[in-house]
Scaffold this active site. Sequence first.
Site, PDB file in Angstrom:
ATOM      1  N   LYS A 225       0.839  -1.142   0.124  1.00  0.00           N
ATOM      2  CA  LYS A 225      -0.038   0.037  -0.059  1.00  0.00           C
ATOM      3  C   LYS A 225       0.897   1.304   0.048  1.00  0.00           C
ATOM      4  CE  LYS A 225      -4.352  -2.112   1.289  1.00  0.00           C
ATOM      5  NZ  LYS A 225      -5.679  -2.127   2.194  1.00  0.00           N
ATOM      6  N   ARG A 260      -3.583 -10.119   4.877  1.00  0.00           N
ATOM      7  CA  ARG A 260      -4.103 -10.253   3.403  1.00  0.00           C
ATOM      8  C   ARG A 260      -2.946  -9.584   2.311  1.00  0.00           C
ATOM      9  NH1 ARG A 260      -6.827  -6.927  -0.366  1.00  0.00           N
ATOM     10  NH2 ARG A 260      -8.276  -8.006  -1.668  1.00  0.00           N
TER      11      ARG A 260
END
Length: 285
Positions: A225, A260
Amino acid sequence: MSNNLTIRSHCFDWGKRTYLMGILNVTPDSFSDGGKFNTTSAALTQAQAMVAAGADIIDIGGQSTRPGAEQISLEAELERVLSVVELLRPVVDVPISVDTTRAEVAKAAIIAGADIVNDISAGTFDPQMLPTVASLNVPIVLMHIKGTPQTMQKCTDYEDLIADIYKFLFEQITNARLLGIDQNKIIIDPGIGFAKNHQQNLEIFRCLESLKTLNSPILVGASRKSFIGNILNQPDPTLRVWGTAAACCAAIFNGADILRVHDVREMQEVTLVADAIFRDSAAWR
Protein backbone atom coordinates in the site's frame (compact mmCIF):
# COMPACT_ATOMS: atom_id res chain seq x y z
CA MET A 1 -13.66 -14.98 21.10
CA SER A 2 -13.89 -18.60 19.98
CA ASN A 3 -10.45 -20.19 19.75
CA ASN A 4 -11.02 -21.66 16.32
CA LEU A 5 -13.09 -21.62 13.15
CA THR A 6 -13.37 -24.52 10.72
CA ILE A 7 -13.96 -23.68 7.07
CA ARG A 8 -14.11 -26.47 4.47
CA SER A 9 -12.21 -28.88 6.77
CA HIS A 10 -9.50 -26.25 7.40
CA CYS A 11 -9.20 -25.29 11.08
CA PHE A 12 -8.17 -21.73 11.85
CA ASP A 13 -6.77 -21.93 15.38
CA TRP A 14 -6.62 -18.29 16.42
CA GLY A 15 -3.56 -17.25 18.34
CA LYS A 16 -1.46 -20.27 17.41
CA ARG A 17 -0.15 -18.91 14.12
CA THR A 18 -0.76 -16.22 11.52
CA TYR A 19 -2.88 -17.12 8.49
CA LEU A 20 -2.39 -15.76 4.97
CA MET A 21 -5.13 -14.55 2.66
CA GLY A 22 -3.79 -14.42 -0.89
CA ILE A 23 -5.13 -11.57 -3.03
CA LEU A 24 -6.55 -12.50 -6.44
CA ASN A 25 -7.75 -9.36 -8.20
CA VAL A 26 -9.70 -10.29 -11.34
CA THR A 27 -9.99 -6.66 -12.36
CA PRO A 28 -8.29 -4.50 -14.99
CA ASP A 29 -7.69 -1.56 -12.63
CA SER A 30 -6.53 -2.65 -9.16
CA PHE A 31 -3.77 -0.43 -7.77
CA SER A 32 -1.03 -3.08 -7.71
CA ASP A 33 -1.76 -5.83 -10.21
CA GLY A 34 -4.73 -4.61 -12.23
CA GLY A 35 -5.18 -6.59 -15.42
CA LYS A 36 -2.59 -9.21 -14.54
CA PHE A 37 -5.05 -11.90 -13.50
CA ASN A 38 -8.31 -10.86 -15.17
CA THR A 39 -8.47 -13.89 -17.44
CA THR A 40 -9.65 -17.20 -16.02
CA SER A 41 -6.48 -19.03 -17.05
CA ALA A 42 -4.21 -16.42 -15.42
CA ALA A 43 -6.39 -16.39 -12.30
CA LEU A 44 -6.24 -20.17 -12.00
CA THR A 45 -2.46 -20.23 -12.38
CA GLN A 46 -2.01 -17.51 -9.78
CA ALA A 47 -4.41 -19.12 -7.29
CA GLN A 48 -2.64 -22.47 -7.54
CA ALA A 49 0.73 -20.74 -7.12
CA MET A 50 -0.48 -18.94 -3.99
CA VAL A 51 -1.81 -22.14 -2.45
CA ALA A 52 1.49 -23.90 -3.20
CA ALA A 53 3.31 -20.96 -1.55
CA GLY A 54 1.27 -21.26 1.65
CA ALA A 55 -1.95 -19.27 1.24
CA ASP A 56 -4.63 -20.35 3.71
CA ILE A 57 -7.41 -18.44 1.91
CA ILE A 58 -7.78 -17.12 -1.65
CA ASP A 59 -9.60 -13.77 -1.79
CA ILE A 60 -11.24 -13.05 -5.16
CA GLY A 61 -12.24 -9.50 -6.02
CA GLY A 62 -14.03 -8.36 -9.17
CA GLN A 63 -14.45 -4.70 -8.19
CA SER A 64 -11.40 -2.53 -7.61
CA THR A 65 -11.47 -0.65 -4.31
CA ARG A 66 -8.40 1.49 -4.93
CA PRO A 67 -8.83 5.23 -4.22
CA GLY A 68 -11.01 6.77 -6.91
CA ALA A 69 -12.13 3.45 -8.40
CA GLU A 70 -15.46 3.64 -10.22
CA GLN A 71 -18.24 1.20 -9.38
CA ILE A 72 -18.84 -1.38 -12.12
CA SER A 73 -22.23 -2.88 -12.92
CA LEU A 74 -23.64 -5.77 -10.92
CA GLU A 75 -23.60 -7.91 -14.05
CA ALA A 76 -19.92 -7.21 -14.72
CA GLU A 77 -18.91 -8.01 -11.13
CA LEU A 78 -20.93 -11.22 -11.14
CA GLU A 79 -19.34 -12.35 -14.41
CA ARG A 80 -15.80 -11.63 -13.20
CA VAL A 81 -16.20 -13.28 -9.82
CA LEU A 82 -18.32 -16.30 -10.69
CA SER A 83 -16.22 -17.35 -13.67
CA VAL A 84 -13.17 -17.58 -11.39
CA VAL A 85 -14.90 -19.15 -8.36
CA GLU A 86 -16.43 -21.84 -10.55
CA LEU A 87 -13.06 -22.58 -12.12
CA LEU A 88 -11.11 -22.60 -8.84
CA ARG A 89 -13.46 -24.54 -6.59
CA PRO A 90 -12.85 -28.01 -8.08
CA VAL A 91 -9.06 -27.62 -8.02
CA VAL A 92 -8.32 -25.44 -4.96
CA ASP A 93 -8.69 -27.04 -1.53
CA VAL A 94 -8.33 -23.95 0.67
CA PRO A 95 -11.26 -21.69 1.56
CA ILE A 96 -12.22 -19.09 -1.05
CA SER A 97 -13.25 -15.59 -0.03
CA VAL A 98 -15.22 -13.17 -2.19
CA ASP A 99 -14.29 -9.49 -1.85
CA THR A 100 -17.54 -7.63 -2.50
CA THR A 101 -19.93 -5.09 -1.01
CA ARG A 102 -22.96 -6.46 -2.90
CA ALA A 103 -25.24 -9.06 -1.32
CA GLU A 104 -26.19 -10.52 -4.71
CA VAL A 105 -22.54 -11.12 -5.59
CA ALA A 106 -21.86 -12.61 -2.16
CA LYS A 107 -24.80 -15.01 -2.42
CA ALA A 108 -24.00 -16.10 -5.98
CA ALA A 109 -20.33 -16.64 -5.11
CA ILE A 110 -21.14 -18.73 -2.03
CA ILE A 111 -23.57 -20.85 -4.06
CA ALA A 112 -20.80 -21.29 -6.67
CA GLY A 113 -18.38 -22.58 -4.03
CA ALA A 114 -16.90 -19.64 -2.12
CA ASP A 115 -16.75 -19.88 1.68
CA ILE A 116 -16.22 -16.37 3.13
CA VAL A 117 -17.55 -12.88 2.41
CA ASN A 118 -15.02 -10.05 2.67
CA ASP A 119 -16.91 -6.73 2.73
CA ILE A 120 -14.86 -3.51 2.84
CA SER A 121 -17.98 -1.66 3.98
CA ALA A 122 -18.78 -4.04 6.86
CA GLY A 123 -22.29 -4.38 5.47
CA THR A 124 -23.01 -0.65 5.26
CA PHE A 125 -23.11 -0.21 1.46
CA ASP A 126 -25.81 -2.83 0.85
CA PRO A 127 -28.50 -3.21 3.52
CA GLN A 128 -29.08 -6.79 2.39
CA MET A 129 -25.49 -7.89 2.96
CA LEU A 130 -25.69 -8.85 6.64
CA PRO A 131 -29.08 -10.61 6.36
CA THR A 132 -27.79 -12.48 3.31
CA VAL A 133 -24.61 -13.63 5.06
CA ALA A 134 -26.70 -14.71 8.05
CA SER A 135 -28.93 -16.81 5.80
CA LEU A 136 -25.88 -18.37 4.12
CA ASN A 137 -24.30 -19.14 7.53
CA VAL A 138 -20.77 -18.26 6.37
CA PRO A 139 -17.98 -16.14 7.91
CA ILE A 140 -17.74 -12.45 7.07
CA VAL A 141 -14.91 -9.92 7.27
CA LEU A 142 -16.15 -6.54 8.51
CA MET A 143 -13.81 -3.71 7.54
CA HIS A 144 -13.76 -0.09 8.68
CA ILE A 145 -14.20 2.58 6.03
CA LYS A 146 -15.53 6.13 5.78
CA GLY A 147 -17.07 7.29 2.53
CA THR A 148 -16.59 5.15 -0.57
CA PRO A 149 -13.53 4.29 -2.67
CA GLN A 150 -14.41 7.35 -4.76
CA THR A 151 -14.49 9.71 -1.75
CA MET A 152 -12.58 8.04 1.09
CA GLN A 153 -9.34 9.99 0.64
CA LYS A 154 -11.29 13.12 1.57
CA CYS A 155 -12.72 11.45 4.69
CA THR A 156 -9.66 11.31 6.92
CA ASP A 157 -10.83 13.66 9.69
CA TYR A 158 -11.34 11.86 13.01
CA GLU A 159 -11.80 13.07 16.55
CA ASP A 160 -10.07 9.90 17.74
CA LEU A 161 -9.01 7.49 14.99
CA ILE A 162 -8.76 4.29 17.03
CA ALA A 163 -11.87 5.04 19.07
CA ASP A 164 -13.82 5.76 15.88
CA ILE A 165 -12.66 2.51 14.25
CA TYR A 166 -13.53 0.60 17.43
CA LYS A 167 -17.00 2.16 17.64
CA PHE A 168 -17.77 1.46 13.97
CA LEU A 169 -16.66 -2.18 14.20
CA PHE A 170 -18.48 -2.68 17.52
CA GLU A 171 -21.70 -1.37 15.95
CA GLN A 172 -21.37 -3.57 12.86
CA ILE A 173 -20.54 -6.65 14.94
CA THR A 174 -23.65 -5.93 17.01
CA ASN A 175 -25.78 -5.47 13.88
CA ALA A 176 -24.40 -8.66 12.37
CA ARG A 177 -25.16 -10.67 15.50
CA LEU A 178 -28.68 -9.23 15.80
CA LEU A 179 -29.34 -10.37 12.23
CA GLY A 180 -28.18 -13.90 13.01
CA ILE A 181 -24.47 -14.05 12.19
CA ASP A 182 -22.56 -16.08 14.76
CA GLN A 183 -19.91 -14.18 16.72
CA ASN A 184 -17.32 -16.83 15.90
CA LYS A 185 -17.89 -16.23 12.18
CA ILE A 186 -17.05 -12.52 12.35
CA ILE A 187 -13.56 -11.29 11.43
CA ILE A 188 -12.63 -7.61 11.71
CA ASP A 189 -10.32 -5.40 9.64
CA PRO A 190 -9.28 -1.85 10.65
CA GLY A 191 -9.09 -0.83 6.98
CA ILE A 192 -5.49 0.21 6.34
CA GLY A 193 -5.53 2.81 3.55
CA PHE A 194 -9.31 3.21 3.51
CA ALA A 195 -10.08 6.78 4.60
CA LYS A 196 -6.76 6.95 6.45
CA ASN A 197 -3.77 9.17 5.73
CA HIS A 198 -0.14 8.17 6.12
CA GLN A 199 0.18 8.86 9.85
CA GLN A 200 -3.20 7.30 10.60
CA ASN A 201 -2.16 4.06 8.93
CA LEU A 202 0.92 3.94 11.16
CA GLU A 203 -1.18 4.66 14.23
CA ILE A 204 -3.40 1.66 13.46
CA PHE A 205 -0.39 -0.65 13.62
CA ARG A 206 0.72 0.82 16.94
CA CYS A 207 -2.75 0.47 18.48
CA LEU A 208 -3.94 -2.71 16.77
CA GLU A 209 -4.03 -4.67 20.02
CA SER A 210 -6.76 -2.39 21.37
CA LEU A 211 -9.17 -4.03 18.91
CA LYS A 212 -8.71 -7.40 20.63
CA THR A 213 -11.48 -6.61 23.10
CA LEU A 214 -13.96 -6.80 20.20
CA ASN A 215 -13.46 -10.57 20.52
CA SER A 216 -13.01 -11.24 16.81
CA PRO A 217 -9.96 -12.35 14.81
CA ILE A 218 -8.16 -9.39 13.24
CA LEU A 219 -7.30 -9.22 9.55
CA VAL A 220 -4.74 -6.66 8.36
CA GLY A 221 -4.34 -5.73 4.70
CA ALA A 222 -1.21 -3.63 4.28
CA SER A 223 0.33 -5.35 1.28
CA ARG A 224 2.09 -2.98 -1.15
CA LYS A 225 0.00 0.00 0.00
CA SER A 226 0.86 3.63 -0.54
CA PHE A 227 1.98 4.35 3.03
CA ILE A 228 4.75 1.81 2.45
CA GLY A 229 5.59 3.50 -0.85
CA ASN A 230 5.77 6.86 0.93
CA ILE A 231 8.23 5.54 3.50
CA LEU A 232 10.39 3.82 0.88
CA ASN A 233 10.00 6.53 -1.78
CA GLN A 234 8.92 3.69 -4.04
CA PRO A 235 6.13 4.50 -6.52
CA ASP A 236 5.99 0.96 -7.95
CA PRO A 237 3.71 -1.18 -5.72
CA THR A 238 5.33 -4.41 -6.90
CA LEU A 239 8.67 -3.25 -5.46
CA ARG A 240 7.31 -2.79 -1.92
CA VAL A 241 7.84 -6.41 -0.82
CA TRP A 242 10.40 -5.68 1.91
CA GLY A 243 8.32 -2.81 3.24
CA THR A 244 5.28 -5.07 3.26
CA ALA A 245 7.30 -7.65 5.19
CA ALA A 246 8.09 -5.08 7.89
CA ALA A 247 4.44 -4.05 8.12
CA CYS A 248 3.40 -7.71 8.41
CA CYS A 249 5.85 -8.22 11.29
CA ALA A 250 4.41 -5.20 13.08
CA ALA A 251 0.88 -6.50 12.55
CA ILE A 252 1.76 -9.92 13.96
CA PHE A 253 3.53 -8.40 16.97
CA ASN A 254 0.44 -6.31 17.72
CA GLY A 255 -2.12 -9.08 17.41
CA ALA A 256 -3.10 -9.72 13.77
CA ASP A 257 -4.52 -13.16 13.04
CA ILE A 258 -4.76 -12.95 9.23
CA LEU A 259 -2.66 -11.01 6.73
CA ARG A 260 -4.10 -10.18 3.31
CA VAL A 261 -1.12 -10.20 0.93
CA HIS A 262 -0.03 -10.25 -2.72
CA ASP A 263 3.37 -11.88 -2.19
CA VAL A 264 2.40 -15.11 -0.49
CA ARG A 265 5.70 -16.98 -0.65
CA GLU A 266 7.69 -14.12 0.86
CA MET A 267 5.11 -13.33 3.54
CA GLN A 268 4.80 -17.00 4.46
CA GLU A 269 8.47 -16.94 5.47
CA VAL A 270 7.86 -13.69 7.36
CA THR A 271 5.00 -15.27 9.32
CA LEU A 272 6.98 -18.41 10.15
CA VAL A 273 9.77 -16.39 11.74
CA ALA A 274 7.55 -13.74 13.36
CA ASP A 275 5.23 -16.39 14.82
CA ALA A 276 8.18 -18.31 16.24
CA ILE A 277 9.33 -15.14 18.01
CA PHE A 278 6.05 -13.56 19.13
CA ARG A 279 3.53 -16.33 19.67
CA ASP A 280 3.24 -18.90 22.45
CA SER A 281 6.39 -20.99 22.28
CA ALA A 282 4.37 -24.09 23.14
CA ALA A 283 2.90 -24.01 19.64
CA TRP A 284 6.37 -24.53 18.20
CA ARG A 285 7.53 -27.48 20.32
